[in-house]
Design a protein around this motif. Structure first.
Motif, PDB file in Angstrom:
ATOM      1  N   ILE A  23     -25.325  34.508  11.122  1.00 13.76           N
ATOM      2  CA  ILE A  23     -25.797  33.547  12.123  1.00 13.76           C
ATOM      3  C   ILE A  23     -27.203  33.909  12.579  1.00 13.76           C
ATOM      4  O   ILE A  23     -28.095  33.061  12.672  1.00 13.76           O
ATOM      5  CB  ILE A  23     -24.824  33.511  13.327  1.00 13.76           C
ATOM      6  N   ALA A  24     -27.441  35.231  12.810  1.00 20.00           N
ATOM      7  CA  ALA A  24     -28.770  35.671  13.252  1.00 20.00           C
ATOM      8  C   ALA A  24     -29.813  35.351  12.189  1.00 20.00           C
ATOM      9  O   ALA A  24     -30.902  34.860  12.496  1.00 20.00           O
ATOM     10  CB  ALA A  24     -28.749  37.171  13.544  1.00 20.00           C
ATOM     11  N   GLY A  26     -29.681  33.026   9.874  1.00 24.96           N
ATOM     12  CA  GLY A  26     -29.890  31.578   9.837  1.00 24.96           C
ATOM     13  C   GLY A  26     -30.784  31.122  10.968  1.00 24.96           C
ATOM     14  O   GLY A  26     -31.715  30.340  10.767  1.00 24.96           O
ATOM     15  N   ALA A  27     -30.544  31.666  12.172  1.00 24.96           N
ATOM     16  CA  ALA A  27     -31.368  31.280  13.323  1.00 24.96           C
ATOM     17  C   ALA A  27     -32.807  31.708  13.107  1.00 24.96           C
ATOM     18  O   ALA A  27     -33.747  30.962  13.397  1.00 24.96           O
ATOM     19  CB  ALA A  27     -30.807  31.921  14.592  1.00 24.96           C
ATOM     20  N   ALA A  28     -33.006  32.934  12.560  1.00 23.88           N
ATOM     21  CA  ALA A  28     -34.370  33.420  12.319  1.00 23.88           C
ATOM     22  C   ALA A  28     -35.088  32.504  11.339  1.00 23.88           C
ATOM     23  O   ALA A  28     -36.242  32.124  11.543  1.00 23.88           O
ATOM     24  CB  ALA A  28     -34.322  34.849  11.782  1.00 23.88           C
ATOM     25  N   ALA A  30     -34.461  29.376  10.701  1.00 21.82           N
ATOM     26  CA  ALA A  30     -34.732  28.083  11.323  1.00 21.82           C
ATOM     27  C   ALA A  30     -35.929  28.183  12.261  1.00 21.82           C
ATOM     28  O   ALA A  30     -36.759  27.284  12.322  1.00 21.82           O
ATOM     29  CB  ALA A  30     -33.503  27.608  12.087  1.00 21.82           C
ATOM     30  N   LEU A  31     -36.033  29.332  12.968  1.00 20.19           N
ATOM     31  CA  LEU A  31     -37.118  29.472  13.944  1.00 20.19           C
ATOM     32  C   LEU A  31     -38.473  29.672  13.278  1.00 20.19           C
ATOM     33  O   LEU A  31     -39.495  29.296  13.841  1.00 20.19           O
ATOM     34  CB  LEU A  31     -36.824  30.645  14.890  1.00 20.19           C
ATOM     35  N   CYS A  34     -40.781  26.928  13.269  1.00 14.12           N
ATOM     36  CA  CYS A  34     -41.511  26.566  14.491  1.00 14.12           C
ATOM     37  C   CYS A  34     -42.775  27.398  14.656  1.00 14.12           C
ATOM     38  O   CYS A  34     -43.508  27.229  15.619  1.00 14.12           O
ATOM     39  CB  CYS A  34     -40.632  26.786  15.717  1.00 14.12           C
TER      40      CYS A  34
END
Ligand code: CUA
Length: 426
Positions: A23-24, A26-28, A30-31, A34
């Motif tokens: 999950i971490a 994937g979040a990284a 995705a971020l 940005c």
């Protein structure tokens, strides 16, 4: 054995940790999207064609997101609603079935269902309608992306892909059947707010032309001229990248669309139309010109000094085997383009070697494009290293027959002289 079952297959502390890490990660990932504006960002459209594509992309993405959550939601809901765990636990609790395999007694077996006409019609018809609607809008976009509004005698540019750089041949009168007026490399200098029709082709293998902030991709195929269009709303530098794997240095086949205000672009054109004057003995750069003629002029054109066909383009596919004896194999020589970037106005550009290296130090991006030859600080390190041993900086193909060759025979004095000459080419 029985104890582990209460956690389920992926419920243990180890798997919980794995899940957290995933999950971490994937979040990284995705971020990172940005982070700073990326030069190849398809979503940062900067012209009407890229706008057209995103006007199609976002509504389709919206529909896709709705469909995704409906379908995934239904899957999750049904899996939860009809799971058999409680039944299994009950069965396991029965002393006569310690493994919990025998879930249902004969009289409580669930009703067996086969087929559901209404459901099947629904999940066939709804996607069909959705896809039909999307395809109509897609076709409209495709037609609009290919619509040439430029006049017959407006600028047209032939784009030639080659391992591993891009050549731009300008036809100022729009007639691509005659020799080009300007031949340049790596930087497609164009006027703002003017549609520039392109003809995209290749001298060797298949490449793909892509300046994502201005338009989508179009393949560069040898022997074919693919029409394409490019237009930018504002002056600026827009990065591009070859997007068809074309050999070892595919990743190093970049380019820029340099968009200037129309009046500045006219000035640029007038400058590019001037041939280089052959230097006389005693003039600064003369020694370097001698080195150039002896070593570089086999492949590189300097208009007014080394014209081969008087069209600004070296294209020696036919006789390349004579120029470079190591490509005597006919198959290899047919694949080798034998041309190199036209260097008539090299110093007016900001990058070289497929836009991999800056010709001037980093500060140059803040100097107006037309002044960079006068005000930029030469990136001497990369330029000299490139001349000395190009394949070391950017891989050639395995037999060394494509890409710029190394010049181990040049002395440091000759390289200095050569660089001095190259910087006279403004
Ligand atoms: Cu050219 Cu990849």
């Amino acid at each position: 054995m029985m104890g582990t079952r209460t956690h389920g297959r992926f419920g243990g502390p180890f798997w919980r940790r794995v899940r957290l890490v995933l999950i971490a990660l994937g979040a990284a990932l995705a971020l990172t999207a940005c982070a700073d504006e990326h030069p190849l960002d398809t979503l940062a459209e900067a012209g009407p064609d890229a706008q057209e594509i995103n006007d199609l992309f976002f509504p389709v993405l919206g529909v896709a997101i709705v469909v995704f959550f409906l379908v995934q939601g239904a899957i999750v809901y049904l899996a939860m609603r009809y799971r058999v765990r409680r039944k299994a636990e009950a069965a396991r609790a029965r002393s006569d079935d310690p493994d919990g395999d025998d879930l249902y007694g004969d009289d409580e077996y669930p009703e067996q269902v086969h087929g559901n006409l209404r459901l099947e019609l629904a999940w066939t018809i709804i996607p069909t309608i959705l896809l039909a609607v999307i395809s109509v809008f897609t076709l409209i976009s495709l037609v609009e992306l290919n619509e040439v509004t430029a006049a017959e005698d407006d600028l047209r540019v032939t784009v030639v892909g080659q391992q591993w750089w891009w050549e731009f041949q300008y036809h100022l009168d729009g007639d691509t059947s005659t020799p080009p007026d300007i031949v340049t490399a790596n930087e497609l200098v164009m006027p703002a707010r003017q549609q520039v029709p392109l003809e995209i082709t290749s001298r060797d293998v298949i490449h793909s032309f892509w300046i994502p902030r201005l338009n989508g991709k179009r393949d560069a195929v040898p022997g074919r001229n693919h029409p394409w269009i490019i237009e930018a709303d504002e002056a600026g530098r827009y990065m591009g990248q070859c997007t068809e794997f074309c050999g070892l240095s595919h990743a190093y086949m970049r380019m820029y669309a340099v968009v200037l205000e129309p009046a500045e672009w006219e000035t640029w054109v007038q400058g590019q139309l001037v041939d280089a004057a052959p230097l006389e003995p005693g003039e600064p750069g003369y020694e370097g010109q001698e080195v150039f003629l002896a070593n570089c002029a086999n492949c590189h054109v300097v208009n007014g000094v080394t014209d081969v066909n008087l069209d600004g383009v070296v294209d020696r596919t036919a006789d390349y085997a004579d120029v470079m004896p190591r490509t005597n194999d006919p198959l290899t020589s047919a694949l080798v383009a034998g041309a190199a970037p036209n260097l008539t106005h090299l110093a007016s550009r900001t990058t070289f070697a497929g836009s991999i290296f800056d010709l001037y130090d980093g500060r140059a991006e803040r100097i107006p494009y037309l002044e960079v030859a006068d005000r930029g600080d030469l990136n001497r390190g990369d330029l000299e290293a490139w001349i000395r041993n190009a394949p070391e900086r950017k891989a050639n193909d395995a037999d060394g027959a494509r890409g710029m060759t190394a010049f181990p025979g040049l002395t440091e004095g000759e390289i200095d002289a050569l660089v001095e000459y190259l910087m006279t080419l403004r």
